[in-house]
Scaffold this motif. Structure first.
Motif, PDB file in Angstrom:
ATOM      1  N   PHE A 138      39.048  -9.980 -19.725  1.00  0.00           N
ATOM      2  CA  PHE A 138      38.558 -11.229 -20.309  1.00  0.00           C
ATOM      3  C   PHE A 138      38.824 -11.226 -21.809  1.00  0.00           C
ATOM      4  CE2 PHE A 138      35.992 -10.813 -16.463  1.00  0.00           C
ATOM      5  CZ  PHE A 138      36.114 -12.082 -15.923  1.00  0.00           C
ATOM      6  N   HIS A 139      39.188 -12.398 -22.343  1.00  0.00           N
ATOM      7  CA  HIS A 139      39.415 -12.517 -23.774  1.00  0.00           C
ATOM      8  C   HIS A 139      38.083 -12.370 -24.530  1.00  0.00           C
ATOM      9  CE1 HIS A 139      40.682 -14.171 -27.634  1.00  0.00           C
ATOM     10  NE2 HIS A 139      41.908 -13.894 -27.250  1.00  0.00           N
ATOM     11  N   PRO A 140      38.087 -11.683 -25.699  1.00  0.00           N
ATOM     12  CA  PRO A 140      36.824 -11.483 -26.435  1.00  0.00           C
ATOM     13  C   PRO A 140      36.099 -12.789 -26.774  1.00  0.00           C
ATOM     14  CG  PRO A 140      38.636 -10.303 -27.521  1.00  0.00           C
ATOM     15  CD  PRO A 140      39.213 -10.965 -26.323  1.00  0.00           C
ATOM     16  N   ILE A 141      36.849 -13.862 -27.035  1.00  0.00           N
ATOM     17  CA  ILE A 141      36.156 -15.128 -27.380  1.00  0.00           C
ATOM     18  C   ILE A 141      35.439 -15.692 -26.145  1.00  0.00           C
ATOM     19  CG2 ILE A 141      36.389 -17.447 -28.366  1.00  0.00           C
ATOM     20  CD1 ILE A 141      38.878 -16.498 -29.822  1.00  0.00           C
ATOM     21  N   GLU A 142      36.020 -15.484 -24.962  1.00  0.00           N
ATOM     22  CA  GLU A 142      35.324 -15.916 -23.742  1.00  0.00           C
ATOM     23  C   GLU A 142      34.029 -15.112 -23.581  1.00  0.00           C
ATOM     24  OE1 GLU A 142      37.463 -15.988 -19.967  1.00  0.00           O
ATOM     25  OE2 GLU A 142      35.601 -16.486 -18.898  1.00  0.00           O
ATOM     26  N   MET A 143      34.103 -13.800 -23.862  1.00  0.00           N
ATOM     27  CA  MET A 143      32.904 -12.969 -23.754  1.00  0.00           C
ATOM     28  C   MET A 143      31.846 -13.400 -24.772  1.00  0.00           C
ATOM     29  SD  MET A 143      33.520 -10.969 -21.264  1.00  0.00           S
ATOM     30  CE  MET A 143      32.744  -9.375 -21.201  1.00  0.00           C
ATOM     31  N   PHE A 144      32.298 -13.781 -25.966  1.00  0.00           N
ATOM     32  CA  PHE A 144      31.395 -14.242 -27.026  1.00  0.00           C
ATOM     33  C   PHE A 144      30.662 -15.518 -26.572  1.00  0.00           C
ATOM     34  CE2 PHE A 144      30.836 -17.035 -30.746  1.00  0.00           C
ATOM     35  CZ  PHE A 144      29.984 -16.259 -31.522  1.00  0.00           C
ATOM     36  N   LEU A 145      31.429 -16.475 -26.024  1.00  0.00           N
ATOM     37  CA  LEU A 145      30.814 -17.726 -25.562  1.00  0.00           C
ATOM     38  C   LEU A 145      29.871 -17.473 -24.383  1.00  0.00           C
ATOM     39  CD1 LEU A 145      33.911 -20.109 -25.813  1.00  0.00           C
ATOM     40  CD2 LEU A 145      31.928 -20.035 -27.334  1.00  0.00           C
ATOM     41  N   SER A 146      30.282 -16.564 -23.493  1.00  0.00           N
ATOM     42  CA  SER A 146      29.422 -16.227 -22.345  1.00  0.00           C
ATOM     43  C   SER A 146      28.084 -15.670 -22.820  1.00  0.00           C
ATOM     44  CB  SER A 146      30.061 -15.142 -21.470  1.00  0.00           C
ATOM     45  OG  SER A 146      31.287 -15.572 -20.995  1.00  0.00           O
ATOM     46  N   MET A 147      28.155 -14.850 -23.874  1.00  0.00           N
ATOM     47  CA  MET A 147      26.933 -14.238 -24.402  1.00  0.00           C
ATOM     48  C   MET A 147      25.998 -15.309 -24.973  1.00  0.00           C
ATOM     49  SD  MET A 147      25.461 -11.297 -24.759  1.00  0.00           S
ATOM     50  CE  MET A 147      24.344 -10.342 -25.786  1.00  0.00           C
ATOM     51  N   ILE A 148      26.572 -16.284 -25.689  1.00  0.00           N
ATOM     52  CA  ILE A 148      25.744 -17.362 -26.254  1.00  0.00           C
ATOM     53  C   ILE A 148      25.064 -18.140 -25.125  1.00  0.00           C
ATOM     54  CG2 ILE A 148      25.846 -19.583 -27.478  1.00  0.00           C
ATOM     55  CD1 ILE A 148      27.902 -18.366 -29.331  1.00  0.00           C
ATOM     56  N   ILE A 149      25.845 -18.449 -24.076  1.00  0.00           N
ATOM     57  CA  ILE A 149      25.288 -19.202 -22.949  1.00  0.00           C
ATOM     58  C   ILE A 149      24.171 -18.380 -22.282  1.00  0.00           C
ATOM     59  CG2 ILE A 149      25.822 -20.137 -20.653  1.00  0.00           C
ATOM     60  CD1 ILE A 149      28.682 -20.750 -21.816  1.00  0.00           C
ATOM     61  N   LYS A 150      24.451 -17.080 -22.102  1.00  0.00           N
ATOM     62  CA  LYS A 150      23.455 -16.210 -21.447  1.00  0.00           C
ATOM     63  C   LYS A 150      22.167 -16.140 -22.274  1.00  0.00           C
ATOM     64  CE  LYS A 150      24.553 -11.843 -20.935  1.00  0.00           C
ATOM     65  NZ  LYS A 150      25.263 -10.703 -20.336  1.00  0.00           N
ATOM     66  N   LEU A 151      22.304 -15.985 -23.592  1.00  0.00           N
ATOM     67  CA  LEU A 151      21.115 -15.908 -24.453  1.00  0.00           C
ATOM     68  C   LEU A 151      20.320 -17.219 -24.385  1.00  0.00           C
ATOM     69  CD1 LEU A 151      22.405 -14.021 -27.650  1.00  0.00           C
ATOM     70  CD2 LEU A 151      21.180 -13.094 -25.683  1.00  0.00           C
ATOM     71  N   ALA A 152      21.029 -18.347 -24.350  1.00  0.00           N
ATOM     72  CA  ALA A 152      20.344 -19.645 -24.276  1.00  0.00           C
ATOM     73  C   ALA A 152      19.525 -19.739 -22.981  1.00  0.00           C
ATOM     74  CB  ALA A 152      21.365 -20.781 -24.354  1.00  0.00           C
ATOM     75  N   VAL A 153      20.116 -19.282 -21.872  1.00  0.00           N
ATOM     76  CA  VAL A 153      19.406 -19.338 -20.588  1.00  0.00           C
ATOM     77  C   VAL A 153      18.206 -18.394 -20.597  1.00  0.00           C
ATOM     78  CG1 VAL A 153      19.622 -18.891 -18.094  1.00  0.00           C
ATOM     79  CG2 VAL A 153      21.450 -20.066 -19.316  1.00  0.00           C
ATOM     80  N   VAL A 154      18.398 -17.202 -21.187  1.00  0.00           N
ATOM     81  CA  VAL A 154      17.295 -16.233 -21.262  1.00  0.00           C
ATOM     82  C   VAL A 154      16.121 -16.840 -22.039  1.00  0.00           C
ATOM     83  CG1 VAL A 154      16.611 -14.026 -22.328  1.00  0.00           C
ATOM     84  CG2 VAL A 154      18.706 -14.161 -20.980  1.00  0.00           C
ATOM     85  N   VAL A 155      16.421 -17.534 -23.132  1.00  0.00           N
ATOM     86  CA  VAL A 155      15.353 -18.121 -23.960  1.00  0.00           C
ATOM     87  C   VAL A 155      14.678 -19.286 -23.229  1.00  0.00           C
ATOM     88  CG1 VAL A 155      14.881 -19.367 -26.113  1.00  0.00           C
ATOM     89  CG2 VAL A 155      16.433 -17.402 -26.134  1.00  0.00           C
ATOM     90  N   VAL A 156      15.468 -20.208 -22.694  1.00  0.00           N
ATOM     91  CA  VAL A 156      14.894 -21.422 -22.081  1.00  0.00           C
ATOM     92  C   VAL A 156      14.177 -21.086 -20.772  1.00  0.00           C
ATOM     93  CG1 VAL A 156      15.444 -23.673 -21.056  1.00  0.00           C
ATOM     94  CG2 VAL A 156      16.564 -22.953 -23.169  1.00  0.00           C
ATOM     95  N   LEU A 157      14.830 -20.269 -19.942  1.00  0.00           N
ATOM     96  CA  LEU A 157      14.232 -19.945 -18.643  1.00  0.00           C
ATOM     97  C   LEU A 157      13.156 -18.855 -18.778  1.00  0.00           C
ATOM     98  CD1 LEU A 157      14.553 -20.720 -15.648  1.00  0.00           C
ATOM     99  CD2 LEU A 157      16.267 -18.935 -15.413  1.00  0.00           C
ATOM    100  N   GLY A 158      13.251 -18.049 -19.829  1.00  0.00           N
ATOM    101  CA  GLY A 158      12.278 -16.962 -19.990  1.00  0.00           C
ATOM    102  C   GLY A 158      12.525 -15.835 -18.997  1.00  0.00           C
ATOM    103  N   VAL A 159      13.796 -15.425 -18.859  1.00  0.00           N
ATOM    104  CA  VAL A 159      14.149 -14.342 -17.930  1.00  0.00           C
ATOM    105  C   VAL A 159      13.592 -13.030 -18.503  1.00  0.00           C
ATOM    106  CG1 VAL A 159      16.050 -13.167 -16.745  1.00  0.00           C
ATOM    107  CG2 VAL A 159      16.296 -15.569 -17.418  1.00  0.00           C
TER     108      VAL A 159
END
Ligand SMILES: [Zn+2]
Ligand SMILES: [Zn+2]
Length: 278
Positions: A138-159
């Motif tokens: 995977f390209h590093p920028i894709e991993m970077f964007l995935s991380m932002i999306i994951k962090l957003a879900v963790v915060v909103v959903l409260g995982v």
């Protein structure tokens, strides 16, 4: 106490599972390969392992906190839906894991549908063979964007931190498994496919045929593709006859590590492939 233990040992748990499963899959591929490889295994392994190394170092530098660390911070501040739902712990963990998996499915479909994101994700699809190391290409920028999306879900959903750790270990393990160049008996594949994305199911996604690579977006749970209409059962040319990769990138000499890192920025054509008839 339990949480500190989880956070301290998190990198070791993740790396341990990653290396262990990578070795098991490499041995399995040697013992019972599904398809003969067409490209140099050494070059592909070098490229794919280098990418995961670059991705890991880049994320470590760019993000001061891991997803599990974020989950603990969110929990201590009582943010997020699940932290306020009053559900039993095991249920919040399960909902967190399934929620993150659904996010990865949606994100994967989005990376195919939006031209600028497809430029990043096509690095994953340029592999001319399909084996366990493709699962870390995977390209590093894709991993970077995935991380932002994951962090957003963790915060909103409260995982919970436990949910994040289970999800990350699971996603890592299933990605190595479902990219495996391995032969599973068809009857076993049929049953497994109801629970987990199998190599035969995900191989369809790496087909050079556009309709096939715009299907089977799931990485962990196979249900999202079936529920949302993106499921493709088998490749038309069969698993032995199908061609892996992308039609426009077929010269192995050009698929070097530097070229893969530059790939999102080359070429004028910004069209994605999701709605092209072929
Ligand atoms: Zn894809
Ligand atoms: Zn893949």
């Amino acid at each position: 106490m339990m949480h500190n233990l989880t956070l301290d040992s998190e990198p070791f748990i993740r790396i341990g599972f990653f290396v262990g499963i990578l070795i098991i899959m490499a041995l399995w591929e040697t013992a019972a390969p599904c398809r003969p490889l067409t490209d140099s295994k050494t070059v592909r392994c070098f490229n794919n392992l280098s990418l995961i190394l670059i991705d890991t170092v880049a994320l470590r530098f760019l993000f001061p906190i891991t997803a599990a660390g974020t989950a603990m911070f969110v929990e201590s501040h009582n943010w997020g839906l699940l932290n306020n739902a009053g559900l039993p712990f095991w249920l919040t963990v399960a909902i967190g894991v399934i929620g993150l998996d659904f996010t990865v499915y949606l994100q994967h479909a989005m990376f195919h549908a939006i031209p600028a994101f497809w430029r990043l994700h096509r690095v994953h699809h340029t592999d001319l063979d399909f084996d366990t190391t493709t699962g870390i290409r995977f390209h590093p920028i894709e991993m970077f964007l995935s991380m932002i999306i994951k962090l957003a879900v963790v915060v909103v959903l409260g995982v919970s931190a436990m949910g994040v750790l289970i999800f990350e270990v699971l996603l890592n393990a299933t990605s190595l498994f479902n990219h495996g160049n391995i032969r599973l008996p068809i009857s076993m594949d049929r049953v497994l496919r109801f629970l987990i994305v199998t190599p035969d199911m995900h191989r369809v996604h790496h087909s050079v045929v556009i309709q096939e690579h715009n299907s089977n977006f799931g990485f962990n749970l196979p249900w999202w593709d079936r529920l949302l209409g993106t499921y493709c059962d088998q490749p038309e040319a069969g698993h032995k006859g199908m061609i892996i990769g992308l039609a426009q990138f077929r010269d192995p000499k050009r698929l070097t590590l530097l070229w893969l890192l530059a790939l999102p920025f080359v070429g004028k054509n910004l069209r994605c492939t999701i709605d092209e008839p072929e």
